[in-house]
Design a protein around this motif. Structure first.
Motif, PDB file in Angstrom:
ATOM      1  N   ALA A   1      28.032 -52.825 -24.011  1.00 57.02           N
ATOM      2  CA  ALA A   1      26.569 -52.820 -24.428  1.00 57.02           C
ATOM      3  C   ALA A   1      25.646 -52.414 -23.208  1.00 57.02           C
ATOM      4  CB  ALA A   1      26.171 -54.210 -25.401  1.00 57.02           C
ATOM      5  N   GLU A   2      25.919 -53.267 -22.445  1.00 51.04           N
ATOM      6  CA  GLU A   2      24.776 -52.876 -21.373  1.00 51.04           C
ATOM      7  C   GLU A   2      24.895 -51.401 -20.737  1.00 51.04           C
ATOM      8  OE1 GLU A   2      22.145 -55.008 -18.605  1.00 51.04           O
ATOM      9  OE2 GLU A   2      22.956 -55.660 -20.581  1.00 51.04           O
ATOM     10  N   ALA A   3      26.348 -50.860 -20.606  1.00 53.40           N
ATOM     11  CA  ALA A   3      26.192 -49.427 -20.234  1.00 53.40           C
ATOM     12  C   ALA A   3      25.737 -48.750 -21.084  1.00 53.40           C
ATOM     13  CB  ALA A   3      27.715 -49.297 -20.122  1.00 53.40           C
ATOM     14  N   MET A   4      25.756 -48.882 -22.470  1.00 54.34           N
ATOM     15  CA  MET A   4      25.281 -48.058 -23.734  1.00 54.34           C
ATOM     16  C   MET A   4      23.741 -47.906 -23.498  1.00 54.34           C
ATOM     17  SD  MET A   4      27.401 -49.021 -26.913  1.00 54.34           S
ATOM     18  CE  MET A   4      29.138 -48.276 -27.329  1.00 54.34           C
ATOM     19  N   LEU A   5      23.247 -49.273 -23.255  1.00 57.30           N
ATOM     20  CA  LEU A   5      21.702 -49.444 -23.292  1.00 57.30           C
ATOM     21  C   LEU A   5      21.101 -48.546 -21.921  1.00 57.30           C
ATOM     22  CD1 LEU A   5      21.707 -53.074 -24.086  1.00 57.30           C
ATOM     23  CD2 LEU A   5      20.242 -51.603 -25.158  1.00 57.30           C
ATOM     24  N   TYR A   6      22.217 -48.610 -20.818  1.00 57.76           N
ATOM     25  CA  TYR A   6      21.771 -47.867 -19.566  1.00 57.76           C
ATOM     26  C   TYR A   6      21.817 -46.343 -19.909  1.00 57.76           C
ATOM     27  CZ  TYR A   6      21.953 -46.191 -14.844  1.00 57.76           C
ATOM     28  OH  TYR A   6      22.033 -45.238 -13.772  1.00 57.76           O
ATOM     29  N   GLU A   7      22.826 -45.908 -20.364  1.00 59.06           N
ATOM     30  CA  GLU A   7      23.036 -44.323 -20.856  1.00 59.06           C
ATOM     31  C   GLU A   7      21.929 -43.964 -21.675  1.00 59.06           C
ATOM     32  OE1 GLU A   7      25.598 -43.969 -17.790  1.00 59.06           O
ATOM     33  OE2 GLU A   7      24.744 -42.538 -18.876  1.00 59.06           O
ATOM     34  N   GLY A   8      21.735 -45.052 -22.598  1.00 58.64           N
ATOM     35  CA  GLY A   8      20.801 -44.707 -23.601  1.00 58.64           C
ATOM     36  C   GLY A   8      19.009 -44.821 -23.023  1.00 58.64           C
ATOM     37  N   GLY A   9      19.160 -44.922 -21.659  1.00 59.21           N
ATOM     38  CA  GLY A   9      17.424 -45.057 -21.228  1.00 59.21           C
ATOM     39  C   GLY A   9      16.900 -46.217 -21.750  1.00 59.21           C
ATOM     40  N   VAL A  10      17.480 -47.276 -22.355  1.00 55.36           N
ATOM     41  CA  VAL A  10      16.575 -48.296 -22.710  1.00 55.36           C
ATOM     42  C   VAL A  10      16.249 -49.238 -21.461  1.00 55.36           C
ATOM     43  CG1 VAL A  10      16.529 -50.289 -24.159  1.00 55.36           C
ATOM     44  CG2 VAL A  10      17.836 -48.194 -25.055  1.00 55.36           C
TER      45      VAL A  10
ATOM     46  N   GLU B   1      18.871 -44.543 -28.911  1.00 53.77           N
ATOM     47  CA  GLU B   1      18.859 -43.082 -29.536  1.00 53.77           C
ATOM     48  C   GLU B   1      19.456 -42.096 -28.678  1.00 53.77           C
ATOM     49  OE1 GLU B   1      14.391 -44.426 -28.657  1.00 53.77           O
ATOM     50  OE2 GLU B   1      14.042 -42.727 -30.388  1.00 53.77           O
ATOM     51  N   TRP B   2      20.209 -41.526 -29.492  1.00 51.32           N
ATOM     52  CA  TRP B   2      21.336 -40.529 -29.028  1.00 51.32           C
ATOM     53  C   TRP B   2      21.293 -39.307 -29.806  1.00 51.32           C
ATOM     54  CZ3 TRP B   2      23.444 -41.279 -24.358  1.00 51.32           C
ATOM     55  CH2 TRP B   2      24.396 -40.474 -23.743  1.00 51.32           C
ATOM     56  N   GLN B   3      20.981 -38.155 -29.132  1.00 52.02           N
ATOM     57  CA  GLN B   3      21.072 -36.902 -29.680  1.00 52.02           C
ATOM     58  C   GLN B   3      20.432 -36.892 -31.104  1.00 52.02           C
ATOM     59  OE1 GLN B   3      25.325 -36.439 -29.305  1.00 52.02           O
ATOM     60  NE2 GLN B   3      25.197 -35.615 -27.320  1.00 52.02           N
ATOM     61  N   GLY B   4      19.217 -37.472 -31.165  1.00 50.64           N
ATOM     62  CA  GLY B   4      18.675 -37.283 -32.488  1.00 50.64           C
ATOM     63  C   GLY B   4      18.760 -38.422 -33.581  1.00 50.64           C
TER      64      GLY B   4
ATOM     65  N   VAL C   1      31.193 -43.807 -21.369  1.00 52.29           N
ATOM     66  CA  VAL C   1      30.485 -44.730 -22.142  1.00 52.29           C
ATOM     67  C   VAL C   1      29.704 -43.440 -22.892  1.00 52.29           C
ATOM     68  CG1 VAL C   1      28.473 -46.191 -22.382  1.00 52.29           C
ATOM     69  CG2 VAL C   1      30.286 -46.552 -20.898  1.00 52.29           C
ATOM     70  N   ARG C   2      29.184 -42.322 -22.254  1.00 55.53           N
ATOM     71  CA  ARG C   2      28.320 -41.182 -22.900  1.00 55.53           C
ATOM     72  C   ARG C   2      29.282 -40.637 -23.708  1.00 55.53           C
ATOM     73  NH1 ARG C   2      23.802 -39.954 -19.875  1.00 55.53           N
ATOM     74  NH2 ARG C   2      23.633 -37.914 -20.837  1.00 55.53           N
ATOM     75  N   ARG C   3      30.506 -40.374 -23.502  1.00 55.49           N
ATOM     76  CA  ARG C   3      31.412 -39.519 -24.506  1.00 55.49           C
ATOM     77  C   ARG C   3      31.617 -40.451 -25.631  1.00 55.49           C
ATOM     78  NH1 ARG C   3      32.941 -36.987 -27.666  1.00 55.49           N
ATOM     79  NH2 ARG C   3      35.036 -36.380 -28.085  1.00 55.49           N
ATOM     80  N   THR C   4      31.642 -41.976 -25.539  1.00 54.61           N
ATOM     81  CA  THR C   4      31.832 -42.688 -26.717  1.00 54.61           C
ATOM     82  C   THR C   4      30.628 -42.474 -27.724  1.00 54.61           C
ATOM     83  OG1 THR C   4      33.175 -44.032 -25.373  1.00 54.61           O
ATOM     84  CG2 THR C   4      32.488 -45.008 -27.475  1.00 54.61           C
ATOM     85  N   LEU C   5      29.441 -42.832 -27.051  1.00 54.89           N
ATOM     86  CA  LEU C   5      28.033 -42.664 -27.616  1.00 54.89           C
ATOM     87  C   LEU C   5      27.936 -41.050 -28.560  1.00 54.89           C
ATOM     88  CD1 LEU C   5      25.577 -44.158 -25.279  1.00 54.89           C
ATOM     89  CD2 LEU C   5      26.033 -45.030 -27.320  1.00 54.89           C
ATOM     90  N   GLU C   6      28.573 -40.168 -27.932  1.00 53.11           N
ATOM     91  CA  GLU C   6      28.520 -38.938 -28.322  1.00 53.11           C
ATOM     92  C   GLU C   6      29.276 -38.877 -29.712  1.00 53.11           C
ATOM     93  OE1 GLU C   6      28.810 -34.445 -26.588  1.00 53.11           O
ATOM     94  OE2 GLU C   6      30.904 -35.876 -26.487  1.00 53.11           O
TER      95      GLU C   6
ATOM     96  N   LEU D   1      30.214 -41.386 -31.381  1.00 56.75           N
ATOM     97  CA  LEU D   1      29.613 -42.388 -32.630  1.00 56.75           C
ATOM     98  C   LEU D   1      28.492 -41.735 -33.198  1.00 56.75           C
ATOM     99  CD1 LEU D   1      29.265 -45.677 -30.526  1.00 56.75           C
ATOM    100  CD2 LEU D   1      31.119 -44.887 -32.475  1.00 56.75           C
ATOM    101  N   GLY D   2      27.722 -40.858 -32.266  1.00 61.02           N
ATOM    102  CA  GLY D   2      26.532 -40.001 -32.866  1.00 61.02           C
ATOM    103  C   GLY D   2      27.097 -38.853 -33.738  1.00 61.02           C
ATOM    104  N   ASN D   3      28.120 -38.469 -33.272  1.00 64.57           N
ATOM    105  CA  ASN D   3      28.555 -37.104 -34.206  1.00 64.57           C
ATOM    106  C   ASN D   3      29.799 -37.456 -35.330  1.00 64.57           C
ATOM    107  OD1 ASN D   3      27.359 -35.272 -32.576  1.00 64.57           O
ATOM    108  ND2 ASN D   3      29.123 -35.234 -31.099  1.00 64.57           N
ATOM    109  N   VAL D   4      30.247 -38.447 -35.119  1.00 64.13           N
ATOM    110  CA  VAL D   4      31.399 -38.330 -36.361  1.00 64.13           C
ATOM    111  C   VAL D   4      31.278 -39.688 -36.981  1.00 64.13           C
ATOM    112  CG1 VAL D   4      34.083 -38.800 -36.533  1.00 64.13           C
ATOM    113  CG2 VAL D   4      32.890 -37.425 -34.537  1.00 64.13           C
TER     114      VAL D   4
END
Ligand code: GTP
Ligand code: MG
Length: 718
Positions: free
Chosen positions: A26-35, A70-73, A265-270, A272-275
């Motif tokens: 979660a911490e890494a996602m928040l970081y990659e998400g710029g939060v 917030e990731w890719q819209g 982590v970014r690939r995982t967010l991608e 989640l965002g796409n699929v």
């Protein structure tokens, strides 16, 4: 933050065994998400998710935490859930308001009991599951072993999307067989270099890619046809097939991450965002009246509150999901469960304890608000013309109980207030002020659970408390008929008292024939039923009171007093002062005194005649017996069995489930008091259990002896 529309919102629970790395991810996602600008870590106690003092103290999550990226819209709402069984309440609430489960695995241990337990809840709530193999940088990381264990459990539904090129200290790259690229990270992680797959990896990559294409095609007839015609699928088609497989739980994709190093982590967010499906593509929530509610932003406003926390300087923070319509700052809504009016003064999108004000939220979104007057977890707030109510969250039964008292008696009331507040925050607490046991009993999910409660009360509320062994709610009954009579006589100055009651008692069972003739001491007693009263006892079981007085031996107006006397004794049984149940009493004779007979006399005469008869009627103590279900890895079965047998357990059955044994047993509550602690020490925390009240059963004679002696000892102390 902009207002996201329903088809731009995805709600995801982060699940997985304790210590698998959910909070770190979660911490890494928040970081990659710029939060957040810098990643914290669990050891330093500075993560976004584990912000409660008790979580920093113990180094694991105790409460679920909502955060958004917030990731890719798209708006990805996550709920980081505690992994320990003891804090399962958080995961249960989260799964009910999110659409997809991200199940984190620790590559050192693979599929753990915690994984299987939490997976069972995704099954119960029909949620899509994506597995994420984490901690690939750990020297003991065993990716292939983990995949093998996943396949042992879930067979061909397990479809790897990536695999690590190496594991352990050298881990820094994965091959992604959806994108057919290799991703490699610099030591600081984050944005990867996207490279062609090296030749030496191509065979393995192609094999896994082919398996992925087939798995994606299998979940959609159109795609299957396309696959047969063209022998492959485009990336978009594969995503569509994976999405279809996710929704039907026909496919469980497997991802790789190293949350500790912020890799993949970014690939995982991608992904989640796409699929993963948006909330508008998921099963509809159903109201208590059976209405299926479509999450449409122009529908009537309805918010379901699934979580409450009490935070310093702000008080109650209430978390909700917009089930239908939209909510705006300043809206006036009505509490469908409590009837009260509420103003939504502020609306927040949250990241742990950080709240970002937003003006509006639409159907499907998850947010928070503060300073509500009278909203509890599980309540629904509706706009005009809407009367939806939802009560779909069912929490597991408690399995560890302790009696609790403040060190300083004067704090009793304050302690109860705090306990009630904690129950509001964590619905798996059961707080009972037991009139019967004269104890306040706290029941939770395990020893950890109670330890955190104690830590919080003593450190946050500065109120020292003690836990001690809770009493067992025994029952008393009889096993044969007996007769007794008792004369209560007090005629020594002042108002006299006189009452004499003759009665027969016998065990009561459903459908027993009407009383007729009895023989005691060679004498026959013929019963003529004048009136029968059946009392449903509030503590379970029945009392049947038969009036068989003939010839006016006792005036009818004294019968209620006799019953009252007997009920007093039923409430404090003759053996150990426990509630008595399932007795039929036939009052067949007695004596009165024209002046001195009164209610109190017959109450006492009835009470004592009953006690005497009770002790002659083969009196037995009953104990509460629970159905216990233990899930244990096969290699611990023997130890767990013998431990259970040492607890007077009756093994009722066993079924094997892929490397795990499910043991069913009936165990007395008395023997379960320390079970969660012992089970976790026998199996190194790799087993879990549930327990549910089953029935009251006779205690063995040696146990009865001990209980009688213990009771006599307390009586002689008084
Ligand atoms: N080496 C390594 N350690 C990790 C990684 N991810 C997490 N950890 C460590 O694993 C431990 C547990 O991490 P958490 O994030 O608290 O695990 P969790 O799943 O949230 O645990 P619970 O809150 O108890 O359910 C911590 O010591 C982390 O630093 C990783 O990718 N690599
Ligand atoms: Mg955690």
């Amino acid at each position: 933050m902009k207002v996201y529309q329903t088809n731009e919102i995805k709600n995801i629970s982060i699940l997985g065994s304790s210590g698998s790395g959910k909070t770190t991810l979660a911490e890494a996602m928040l970081y990659e998400g710029g939060v957040i600008k810098r990643r914290g870590n669990v050891e330093s106690g500075n993560t976004v998710s584990d912000y409660f003092p008790v979580e920093k103290e113990y180094g694991y999550s105790v409460f679920s935490t909502v955060f958004s990226v917030e990731w890719q819209g798209r708006k990805l709402n996550f709920i980081d859930c505690p992994g320990s069984d003891d804090f399962i309440g958080g995961a249960v609430s989260a799964l009910n308001v999110t659409d997809t489960a991200l199940m984190v695995l620790n590559a050192q241990y693979g599929v753990e009991v915690g994984t299987i337990n939490q997976f069972r809840y995704t099954e119960q709530f029909h949620k899509p599951v994506i597995f994420v193999v984490n901690q690939l940088d750990n020297d003991k990381a065993d990716y292939d072993g983990t995949i093998a264990q996943l396949r042992d459990q879930w067979g061909s539904k397990i479809v790897p999307i990536q695999y690590p090129v190496s594991t352990g200290a050298s881990f820094n790259a994965v091959v992604d067989v959806l994108k057919m690229k290799m991703y490699r990270w610099k030591p600081e992680g984050g944005v990867p270099d996207v490279l062609e797959i090296p030749a030496e990896e191509m065979d393995k990559a192609m094999e896994l890619h082919k398996a992925l294409v087939e798995a994606a095609a299998e979940n959609d007839d159109v795609l299957m046809e396309k696959f047969f015609e063209e022998g492959t699928l485009s990336e978009d088609d594969m995503r569509a097939g994976i999405r279809a497989g996710l929704v039907t739980r026909g496919m469980f994709p497997v991802f790789c991450v190293c949350a500790g190093r912020d890799m993949c982590v970014r690939r995982t967010l991608e992904f989640l965002g796409n699929v993963v499906p948006c909330t508008d593509k998921m099963p509809r929530p159903v109201t208590t009246t059976g209405i299926e509610v479509t999450p449409e932003s122009d529908g009537s406003t309805s918010l379901f509150f699934f979580k409450t926390t009490v935070e310093p300087h702000i008080g109650q923070v209430s978390y909700f999901k917009v089930i239908s319509g939209k909510v705006k700052e300043g809206d006036d809504l009505v509490n469908a469960d409590r009837g009260s009016k509420e103003r939504i003064a502020q609306l927040f999108s949250v990241a742990g304890q950080t709240r970002n004000a937003v003006t509006e939220m639409v159907a499907g979104d998850i947010g928070a608000t503060v300073k509500l007057k009278d909203v509890r977890r599980g309540n629904t707030l509706n706009g005009k013309g809407c009367d939806y109510r939802f009560d779909f969250i069912k929490y597991p039964d408690p399995k560890y109980r302790r009696a609790i008292k403040p060190q300083n008696e004067a704090d009793a009331e304050k302690m109860m207030e705090i306990l009630m507040r904690m129950r509001e925050e964590d619905p798996t607490w059961v707080i009972e002020q037991s009139k019967e046991l004269k104890q306040t009993i706290v029941s939770g999910q395990g020893e950890f659970h109670l330890r955190t409660l104690k830590w919080r009360i003593e450190n946050n509320d500065k109120l020292p408390i003690e836990f001690f062994e809770p009493k067992i709610p025994y029952r008393e009954t009889i096993t044969k008929a007996a007769r007794a009579d008792y004369r209560h006589k007090k005629q020594s100055g002042g108002a006299g008292q006189f009452g004499e009651v003759h009665l027969i008692i016998e065990p009561y069972y459903e459908g027993m024939p009407a009383p007729d003739t009895y023989r005691f001491g060679g004498q026959e007693y013929k019963i003529s039923v004048r009136d029968t009263q059946t009392v449903e006892l509030e503590w379970g079981g029945k009392l049947v009171f038969v009036n068989s007085i003939v010839g006016g031996a006792i005036d009818a107006r004294f019968l209620p007093a006799i019953l009252k006397g007997i009920m007093g004794r039923m409430e404090q049984g003759p053996l150990t002062g426990s509630y008595a149940r399932d007795v039929r009493i036939i009052v067949y004779d007695g004596k009165m005194h024209p002046v001195d007979s009164n209610e109190i006399s017959f109450m006492l005469a009835g009470r004592n005649a009953f006690s005497t008869a009770f002790k002659e009627a083969g009196p037995k103590i009953l104990e509460p017996v629970y159905d216990v279900e233990v899930s244990v890895p096969s290699d611990y079965l023997g130890d767990v069995m013998s431990d259970l047998q040492g607890r007077r357990a009756l093994i009722m059955g066993m079924n094997s489930e892929k490397g795990y044994e499910k043991l069913l047993a009936k165990v007395p509550l008395k023997e379960m008091s320390t079970y969660s602690t012992s089970l976790s020490s026998i199996t190194g925390g790799r087993a879990s259990f549930t327990m549910k009240f089953a029935s009251y059963e006779l205690v063995p004679s040696d146990v009865q002896e001990k209980l009688l002696k213990a009771y006599e000892a307390t009586q002689s102390e008084d």
